[in-house]
Design an enzyme around this catalytic site. Structure first.
Site, PDB file in Angstrom:
ATOM      1  N   TYR A  12      -3.973  -1.984  -6.939  1.00  0.00           N
ATOM      2  CA  TYR A  12      -2.679  -2.324  -7.521  1.00  0.00           C
ATOM      3  C   TYR A  12      -2.675  -2.194  -9.043  1.00  0.00           C
ATOM      4  O   TYR A  12      -2.016  -1.319  -9.620  1.00  0.00           O
ATOM      5  CB  TYR A  12      -2.308  -3.738  -7.073  1.00  0.00           C
ATOM      6  CG  TYR A  12      -1.052  -4.336  -7.662  1.00  0.00           C
ATOM      7  CD1 TYR A  12       0.064  -3.561  -7.941  1.00  0.00           C
ATOM      8  CD2 TYR A  12      -0.991  -5.707  -7.918  1.00  0.00           C
ATOM      9  CE1 TYR A  12       1.226  -4.132  -8.453  1.00  0.00           C
ATOM     10  CE2 TYR A  12       0.163  -6.284  -8.431  1.00  0.00           C
ATOM     11  CZ  TYR A  12       1.260  -5.496  -8.695  1.00  0.00           C
ATOM     12  OH  TYR A  12       2.398  -6.064  -9.208  1.00  0.00           O
ATOM     13  N   LEU A  34     -12.125   2.853  -1.843  1.00  0.00           N
ATOM     14  CA  LEU A  34     -10.973   2.775  -0.938  1.00  0.00           C
ATOM     15  C   LEU A  34     -11.111   1.690   0.127  1.00  0.00           C
ATOM     16  O   LEU A  34     -10.439   1.726   1.152  1.00  0.00           O
ATOM     17  CB  LEU A  34     -10.704   4.138  -0.267  1.00  0.00           C
ATOM     18  CG  LEU A  34     -10.435   5.309  -1.223  1.00  0.00           C
ATOM     19  CD1 LEU A  34     -10.135   6.584  -0.424  1.00  0.00           C
ATOM     20  CD2 LEU A  34      -9.293   5.001  -2.171  1.00  0.00           C
ATOM     21  N   SER A  35     -11.972   0.710  -0.130  1.00  0.00           N
ATOM     22  CA  SER A  35     -12.097  -0.401   0.827  1.00  0.00           C
ATOM     23  C   SER A  35     -10.848  -1.269   0.820  1.00  0.00           C
ATOM     24  O   SER A  35     -10.450  -1.804   1.857  1.00  0.00           O
ATOM     25  CB  SER A  35     -13.333  -1.245   0.507  1.00  0.00           C
ATOM     26  OG  SER A  35     -13.255  -1.769  -0.809  1.00  0.00           O
ATOM     27  N   GLY A  37      -8.308  -0.241  -1.855  1.00  0.00           N
ATOM     28  CA  GLY A  37      -7.365   0.628  -2.539  1.00  0.00           C
ATOM     29  C   GLY A  37      -6.839   1.710  -1.609  1.00  0.00           C
ATOM     30  O   GLY A  37      -7.233   1.810  -0.443  1.00  0.00           O
ATOM     31  N   ALA A  71     -12.632  -2.849 -10.202  1.00  0.00           N
ATOM     32  CA  ALA A  71     -13.193  -2.896  -8.857  1.00  0.00           C
ATOM     33  C   ALA A  71     -13.826  -4.257  -8.586  1.00  0.00           C
ATOM     34  O   ALA A  71     -14.718  -4.694  -9.310  1.00  0.00           O
ATOM     35  CB  ALA A  71     -14.239  -1.799  -8.687  1.00  0.00           C
ATOM     36  N   ASN A  89     -20.806  -7.728  -4.633  1.00  0.00           N
ATOM     37  CA  ASN A  89     -19.848  -6.741  -5.136  1.00  0.00           C
ATOM     38  C   ASN A  89     -19.467  -7.009  -6.589  1.00  0.00           C
ATOM     39  O   ASN A  89     -19.494  -6.100  -7.435  1.00  0.00           O
ATOM     40  CB  ASN A  89     -18.580  -6.755  -4.279  1.00  0.00           C
ATOM     41  CG  ASN A  89     -18.793  -6.179  -2.901  1.00  0.00           C
ATOM     42  OD1 ASN A  89     -19.849  -5.635  -2.599  1.00  0.00           O
ATOM     43  ND2 ASN A  89     -17.792  -6.298  -2.052  1.00  0.00           N
ATOM     44  N   TYR A 138     -14.753 -16.642  -5.791  1.00  0.00           N
ATOM     45  CA  TYR A 138     -14.121 -15.538  -6.512  1.00  0.00           C
ATOM     46  C   TYR A 138     -14.076 -15.831  -8.013  1.00  0.00           C
ATOM     47  O   TYR A 138     -14.537 -15.020  -8.836  1.00  0.00           O
ATOM     48  CB  TYR A 138     -12.713 -15.292  -5.972  1.00  0.00           C
ATOM     49  CG  TYR A 138     -11.876 -14.396  -6.853  1.00  0.00           C
ATOM     50  CD1 TYR A 138     -12.245 -13.076  -7.078  1.00  0.00           C
ATOM     51  CD2 TYR A 138     -10.716 -14.873  -7.462  1.00  0.00           C
ATOM     52  CE1 TYR A 138     -11.476 -12.246  -7.889  1.00  0.00           C
ATOM     53  CE2 TYR A 138      -9.950 -14.051  -8.272  1.00  0.00           C
ATOM     54  CZ  TYR A 138     -10.332 -12.743  -8.481  1.00  0.00           C
ATOM     55  OH  TYR A 138      -9.577 -11.931  -9.292  1.00  0.00           O
ATOM     56  N   HIS A 184      -0.014 -12.756  -1.872  1.00  0.00           N
ATOM     57  CA  HIS A 184       0.791 -13.056  -3.049  1.00  0.00           C
ATOM     58  C   HIS A 184       2.218 -13.410  -2.653  1.00  0.00           C
ATOM     59  O   HIS A 184       2.795 -12.823  -1.726  1.00  0.00           O
ATOM     60  CB  HIS A 184       0.776 -11.877  -4.013  1.00  0.00           C
ATOM     61  CG  HIS A 184      -0.570 -11.618  -4.604  1.00  0.00           C
ATOM     62  ND1 HIS A 184      -0.856 -10.499  -5.349  1.00  0.00           N
ATOM     63  CD2 HIS A 184      -1.722 -12.348  -4.568  1.00  0.00           C
ATOM     64  CE1 HIS A 184      -2.124 -10.539  -5.744  1.00  0.00           C
ATOM     65  NE2 HIS A 184      -2.665 -11.654  -5.284  1.00  0.00           N
ATOM     66  N   TYR A 203       4.227 -24.643   0.590  1.00  0.00           N
ATOM     67  CA  TYR A 203       3.198 -25.669   0.770  1.00  0.00           C
ATOM     68  C   TYR A 203       3.395 -26.792  -0.245  1.00  0.00           C
ATOM     69  O   TYR A 203       2.870 -26.753  -1.348  1.00  0.00           O
ATOM     70  CB  TYR A 203       1.809 -25.044   0.634  1.00  0.00           C
ATOM     71  CG  TYR A 203       1.520 -24.013   1.694  1.00  0.00           C
ATOM     72  CD1 TYR A 203       1.210 -24.402   2.996  1.00  0.00           C
ATOM     73  CD2 TYR A 203       1.584 -22.652   1.403  1.00  0.00           C
ATOM     74  CE1 TYR A 203       0.965 -23.466   3.985  1.00  0.00           C
ATOM     75  CE2 TYR A 203       1.332 -21.704   2.379  1.00  0.00           C
ATOM     76  CZ  TYR A 203       1.026 -22.118   3.678  1.00  0.00           C
ATOM     77  OH  TYR A 203       0.788 -21.176   4.648  1.00  0.00           O
TER      78      TYR A 203
END
Length: 320
Positions: A12, A34-35, A37, A71, A89, A138, A184, A203
């Site tokens: 994105y 491209l996992s 994307g 990435a 990653n 994350y 999102h 929520y």
């Protein structure tokens, strides 16, 4: 004209930034596995290399002037359930990328960081001096990469800027959100408007905010892209600049839903349920440092404009 590697440039934000770089006259190489994307997200005119960031050393050479690094694995819930994937990653991958940059003599980096590095805010608007205490893997991995970049700048003279995003939204022509699964708010409300989901879940409506729902800072993806180009110019050898990117004002969940109603002319079924654990009432950025250090001001702060651009992209994506 300069030459840049854009990791994650089929995603994105990466695709929109790649498009802006090309429009500014630069050469762009996109590296993406491209996992998450999409090949069609790579702008025409960019060279595309399908591969992981751990393979950046096979792409980078002395002809590159810098790297813009998007990435990453980025689903908060998944990061808690599968932390090893995120450390591998996001952190190990970034270490390989930065090592490849040093080996190739590429000494400029703009990093896609996140507001998740702050965790639960002690005060709003959130400034870069706020305590960093991520509440999920994350955010923790993104903060670890920020620390890695600081070390690299001090030890090896890297010129680096980390941009900590808040809620990115909107679209830029043919480039918009295609997340699967989608998490999102604005795209989820669109799905309810299109009948692709029975309702939009709210929520909690008992927060200490004007309408009882959570407030978040939304920034147009094109404004975000412009900040990345300014960051390339602002990066200085041996320094790691960290800037928040946001509107500096927030919109509640209900305000977003009402905006989608206005833009689409459709009714949005809503179902209110209890609060989610860990959802702060208000998350709003202070973008004062970005304004001062980058000369950046968001040019598309109006929520309806952000929603309208995203809605146009969504209709085209769905063939409507």
């Amino acid at each position: 004209m300069s030459k840049y590697l854009v990791t994650g440039g089929a995603g994105y934000v990466g695709s929109v930034v790649a498009a802006h770089l090309l429009e500014a006259g630069h050469q762009v190489t996109v590296l993406d596995d491209l996992s998450t994307g999409f090949r069609e997200g790579v702008p025409a005119g960019a060279e595309f290399v399908e591969g992981r960031i751990q393979e950046a050393g096979e792409v980078l050479d002395g002809s590159f002037d810098g790297v813009l690094h998007f990435a990453a694995s980025s689903q908060v819930g998944e990061s808690v359930a599968d932390p090893e994937k995120y450390w591998r990653n996001n952190v190990a991958g970034s270490l390989e990328l930065i090592s490849a940059m040093r080996a190739a003599g590429v000494r400029k980096l703009v990093f896609s960081s996140t507001a998740a590095t702050y965790g639960e805010p002690e005060a709003v608007p959130i400034a870069e001096t706020a305590r960093t205490a991520p509440t999920n893997t994350y955010g923790a991995t993104k903060l670890a990469v920020d620390h890695l970049i600081t070390s690299e700048a001090v030890a090896h003279g890297l010129a680096a800027v980390s941009l900590r995003y808040f809620n990115v939204a909107g679209a830029y022509g043919a480039y918009g959100e295609r997340h699967d699964p989608e998490s999102h708010l604005i795209p989820l409300v669109f799905q309810a408007a299109l009948g692709q989901r029975p309702h939009i879940a709210v929520y909690g409506d008992d927060y200490p905010t004007p309408d009882g729902t959570c407030i978040r800072d939304y920034i147009h993806v094109a404004d975000l892209a412009e900040a990345h180009l300014l960051a390339l110019d602002a990066a200085k050898p041996g320094e790691h600049l960290i800037c928040n990117l946001g509107n500096g004002s927030g919109f509640s969940v209900r305000e977003v839903i009402e905006s989608v109603k206005r833009v689409t002319g459709r009714e949005i079924p809503v179902q209110v349920s209890g609060r989610r654990a860990g959802d702060p009432a208000v998350l709003v950025a202070s973008a004062a440092r970005a304004h001062e250090a980058l000369g950046w001001t968001p040019r598309r702060p109006n929520l309806d404009d952000i929603v309208a651009d995203a809605w146009k992209f969504t209709l085209e994506k769905n063939g409507l």
